[in-house]
Motif scaffolding. Structure first.
Motif, mmCIF file in Angstrom:
data_model
loop_
_atom_site.group_PDB
_atom_site.id
_atom_site.type_symbol
_atom_site.label_atom_id
_atom_site.label_comp_id
_atom_site.label_asym_id
_atom_site.label_seq_id
_atom_site.Cartn_x
_atom_site.Cartn_y
_atom_site.Cartn_z
ATOM 1 N N LEU A 156 -1.447 9.554 -2.484
ATOM 2 C CA LEU A 156 -2.540 10.284 -1.838
ATOM 3 C C LEU A 156 -2.015 11.387 -0.930
ATOM 4 O O LEU A 156 -2.584 12.497 -0.890
ATOM 5 C CB LEU A 156 -3.408 9.307 -1.038
ATOM 6 C CG LEU A 156 -4.157 8.236 -1.842
ATOM 7 C CD1 LEU A 156 -4.959 7.335 -0.909
ATOM 8 C CD2 LEU A 156 -5.088 8.888 -2.875
ATOM 9 N N SER A 157 -0.931 11.123 -0.212
ATOM 10 C CA SER A 157 -0.365 12.157 0.660
ATOM 11 C C SER A 157 0.251 13.289 -0.158
ATOM 12 O O SER A 157 0.217 14.448 0.263
ATOM 13 C CB SER A 157 0.680 11.539 1.593
ATOM 14 O OG SER A 157 1.745 10.983 0.849
ATOM 15 N N ALA A 205 -2.572 15.477 -1.143
ATOM 16 C CA ALA A 205 -3.128 16.232 -0.026
ATOM 17 C C ALA A 205 -2.181 17.316 0.483
ATOM 18 O O ALA A 205 -2.634 18.408 0.852
ATOM 19 C CB ALA A 205 -3.483 15.278 1.117
ATOM 20 N N CYS A 206 -0.874 17.026 0.489
ATOM 21 C CA CYS A 206 0.085 17.948 1.123
ATOM 22 C C CYS A 206 0.963 18.706 0.143
ATOM 23 O O CYS A 206 1.605 19.680 0.539
ATOM 24 C CB CYS A 206 0.976 17.171 2.094
ATOM 25 S SG CYS A 206 0.086 16.255 3.358
ATOM 26 N N GLY A 207 1.036 18.255 -1.105
ATOM 27 C CA GLY A 207 1.894 18.926 -2.073
ATOM 28 C C GLY A 207 3.255 18.262 -2.184
ATOM 29 O O GLY A 207 3.711 17.571 -1.268
ATOM 30 N N GLN A 208 3.920 18.491 -3.326
ATOM 31 C CA GLN A 208 5.193 17.834 -3.596
ATOM 32 C C GLN A 208 6.344 18.393 -2.767
ATOM 33 O O GLN A 208 7.343 17.710 -2.568
ATOM 34 C CB GLN A 208 5.534 17.963 -5.089
ATOM 35 C CG GLN A 208 4.529 17.300 -6.017
ATOM 36 C CD GLN A 208 4.943 17.375 -7.466
ATOM 37 O OE1 GLN A 208 6.092 17.128 -7.812
ATOM 38 N NE2 GLN A 208 4.010 17.738 -8.337
ATOM 39 N N LYS A 209 6.239 19.615 -2.283
ATOM 40 C CA LYS A 209 7.320 20.225 -1.515
ATOM 41 C C LYS A 209 7.202 19.963 -0.017
ATOM 42 O O LYS A 209 8.099 20.324 0.741
ATOM 43 C CB LYS A 209 7.364 21.723 -1.774
ATOM 44 C CG LYS A 209 7.708 22.083 -3.219
ATOM 45 C CD LYS A 209 7.814 23.586 -3.404
ATOM 46 C CE LYS A 209 8.197 23.947 -4.839
ATOM 47 N NZ LYS A 209 8.308 25.406 -5.027
ATOM 48 N N SER A 210 6.134 19.331 0.397
ATOM 49 C CA SER A 210 5.933 19.052 1.815
ATOM 50 C C SER A 210 6.778 17.850 2.251
ATOM 51 O O SER A 210 7.008 16.910 1.481
ATOM 52 C CB SER A 210 4.458 18.765 2.086
ATOM 53 O OG SER A 210 4.263 18.359 3.429
ATOM 54 N N TRP A 243 7.111 12.381 2.347
ATOM 55 C CA TRP A 243 8.419 11.735 2.449
ATOM 56 C C TRP A 243 8.548 10.974 3.777
ATOM 57 O O TRP A 243 8.962 9.806 3.806
ATOM 58 C CB TRP A 243 9.515 12.794 2.331
ATOM 59 C CG TRP A 243 10.916 12.276 2.235
ATOM 60 C CD1 TRP A 243 11.610 11.949 1.104
ATOM 61 C CD2 TRP A 243 11.811 12.017 3.322
ATOM 62 N NE1 TRP A 243 12.874 11.518 1.411
ATOM 63 C CE2 TRP A 243 13.029 11.556 2.781
ATOM 64 C CE3 TRP A 243 11.704 12.147 4.709
ATOM 65 C CZ2 TRP A 243 14.123 11.211 3.557
ATOM 66 C CZ3 TRP A 243 12.788 11.804 5.498
ATOM 67 C CH2 TRP A 243 13.985 11.351 4.931
ATOM 68 N N ILE A 244 8.179 11.638 4.873
ATOM 69 C CA ILE A 244 8.268 11.001 6.194
ATOM 70 C C ILE A 244 7.272 9.855 6.307
ATOM 71 O O ILE A 244 7.595 8.769 6.825
ATOM 72 C CB ILE A 244 8.013 12.048 7.296
ATOM 73 C CG1 ILE A 244 9.120 13.113 7.283
ATOM 74 C CG2 ILE A 244 7.932 11.392 8.665
ATOM 75 C CD1 ILE A 244 8.866 14.264 8.236
ATOM 76 N N PHE A 245 6.056 10.062 5.806
ATOM 77 C CA PHE A 245 5.016 9.032 5.873
ATOM 78 C C PHE A 245 5.441 7.776 5.124
ATOM 79 O O PHE A 245 5.310 6.646 5.625
ATOM 80 C CB PHE A 245 3.716 9.596 5.298
ATOM 81 C CG PHE A 245 2.565 8.642 5.325
ATOM 82 C CD1 PHE A 245 2.153 8.049 6.506
ATOM 83 C CD2 PHE A 245 1.881 8.334 4.160
ATOM 84 C CE1 PHE A 245 1.087 7.166 6.537
ATOM 85 C CE2 PHE A 245 0.809 7.453 4.175
ATOM 86 C CZ PHE A 245 0.415 6.868 5.371
ATOM 87 N N ALA A 266 0.812 -1.219 0.000
ATOM 88 C CA ALA A 266 0.000 0.000 0.000
ATOM 89 C C ALA A 266 0.844 1.267 0.000
ATOM 90 O O ALA A 266 0.329 2.345 -0.320
ATOM 91 C CB ALA A 266 -0.927 0.003 1.215
ATOM 92 N N ARG A 267 2.103 1.177 0.356
ATOM 93 C CA ARG A 267 2.937 2.362 0.503
ATOM 94 C C ARG A 267 2.974 3.274 -0.727
ATOM 95 O O ARG A 267 2.776 4.492 -0.608
ATOM 96 C CB ARG A 267 4.356 1.937 0.911
ATOM 97 C CG ARG A 267 5.227 3.081 1.420
ATOM 98 C CD ARG A 267 5.973 3.809 0.317
ATOM 99 N NE ARG A 267 6.763 2.900 -0.483
ATOM 100 C CZ ARG A 267 7.273 3.220 -1.677
ATOM 101 N NH1 ARG A 267 7.029 4.420 -2.207
ATOM 102 N NH2 ARG A 267 7.971 2.342 -2.365
#
Length: 293
Positions: free
Chosen positions: A190-191, A194-199, A203-205, A183-184
C-alpha cells in the motif's frame, strides 16, 4: 526358514509403519481440518509465488504483475490473521508446514531405541531417500505402542517433529508483534502504491515494522525450538534491506558488484561463482517475492 523369517520381519515392519501413521494422525487430529487447510494453502502460496509473479509478468505485463502480487499478499495476510486470532497459532513459521528432516528424526529415534552406532538406515542410490533398514529394526519390547503424548512423557529426550510441537500462547504484546509482522508485506504494498517505487518512505516504513515486531517479542526462553528458529530467521532477513530498493540502487549495488569482481579477478576459482552472481543479481532484485515476499 530364512525366507519365512524375512517375511515375518517385513510384516512386522509394515505393522509398525501403520501404527506410526495412526499416531501421526492423532497429532494432526489436534488441529482442525480448516486449520490444516489454511496452513496447506499458505505453504502452497509460498512455494509458487515467485513462479506466479514471473508468469503474470510474461502474460499481462507490469500491471498484471502488481495485481497478482497484491492478491497473493492479501490472501496470505487473511489466512495468517485467521490462524493467529481464531486458532491461536502463535508465532507462524515460513513455510507453515515445515519439511520433515528425516536424518534428524531417525537419529533421535535411534538414540531412544538404543541402536545408536549401528547402520540403521539405508540411502537410496537414485532417490537419495533415507529409509530405515529392516536388519536393524528395534526389538518389539523396546518399541512404543501407546499414544504419542504418553511416549513423550516417558522419554524426556524425545525430539518432536515441528508440526507436533504445541504453539506457545502469546500475550497481548507478542500478539501485536506478530500482527505487525503479518501485516508488514501488505502495508508495504500500500505504501508503494501511495508513494512510488523510488520513494524511501515504503523502505523505511517496512524496516520500522520489522524491527518493532522483533523488539516486542518477549524472552525467547519461553518459546519452543521451532519458534526460536523462526525469530532467528526473521532477524537474519533484516539483512535483505541492503538488497532492497532504493537502498540497493543508491548504495549497495556498486559496492557489491565491485567486491564480487575483485574476488573473481584475484582469487582463483571464485570467479566460477562470482561472475554468474553478478549477472543474476539484477534479475533477482527485480522479482518482488525474492526480496520483499
Amino acid at each position: 526358514m530364512t525366507t519365512r523369517r524375512l517375511q515375518d520381519r517385513i510384516q512386522e515392519h509394515l505393522r509398525a509403519i501403520k501404527r506410526r501413521d495412526e499416531n501421526n494422525a492423532l497429532y494432526k487430529h489436534s488441529k482442525s481440518l480448516s486449520q490444516q487447510r489454511a496452513m496447506t494453502w499458505l505453504t502452497v502460496l509460498e512455494y509458487i509465488e515467485v513462479f506466479t509473479e514471473m508468469g503474470a509478468t510474461k502474460l499481462w505485463g507490469e500491471a498484471g504483475r502488481w495485481v497478482v502480487i497484491f492478491l497473493i499478499q492479501l490472501t496470505k495476510a487473511i489466512l495468517k490473521f485467521f490462524l493467529l486470532f481464531w486458532y491461536k497459532s502463535g508465532i507462524q513459521t515460513s513455510p507453515p508446514i515445515i519439511p520433515l528432516e528425516r536424518e534428524t528424526h531417525l537419529g533421535a529415534e535411534d538414540a531412544v531405541d538404543g541402536t545408536e552406532g549401528k547402520e540403521s538406515s539405508y540411502i537410496g542410490k537414485r532417490s537419495n531417500r533415507v529409509i530405515r533398514s529392516l536388519n536393524n529394526t528395534s526389538s518389539s519390547h523396546v518399541r512404543w505402542w501407546g499414544l504419542p503424548q504418553q511416549y513423550n512423557n516417558a522419554n524426556p529426550n524425545h525430539t518432536e517433529l515441528p508440526d507436533q510441537q504445541v504453539s506457545t500462547p502469546l500475550g497481548t504484546q507478542e500478539t501485536v508483534a506478530e500482527s505487525l509482522y503479518i501485516a508488514r508485506p501488505f502495508l508495504h504494498l500500500l505504501s508503494l502504491a501511495a508513494c512510488g517505487q523510488k520513494s524511501w518512505k515504503p523502505w523505511i516504513f517496512s524496516a520500522v515494522l520489522d524491527v518493532t515486531s522483533l523488539s516486542l517479542m518477549s524472552d525467547a526462553k519461553t518459546l519452543n525450538r521451532t519458534e526460536r528458529a523462526e525469530l532467528k530467521r526473521r532477524a537474519f532477513l533484516l539483512l535483505y534491506y541492503l538488497l532492497r530498493s532504493p537502498f540497493y540502487d543508491r548504495y549497495s549495488e556498486t559496492r557489491i558488484i565491485f567486491l564480487l569482481r575483485l574476488l573473481a579477478d584475484y582469487i582463483p576459482g571464485v570467479g566460477l561463482v562470482a561472475r554468474p552472481l553478478i549477472d543474476y543479481l539484477p534479475v533477482w532484485q527485480k522479482v518482488y517475492f525474492y526480496n520483499w515476499g
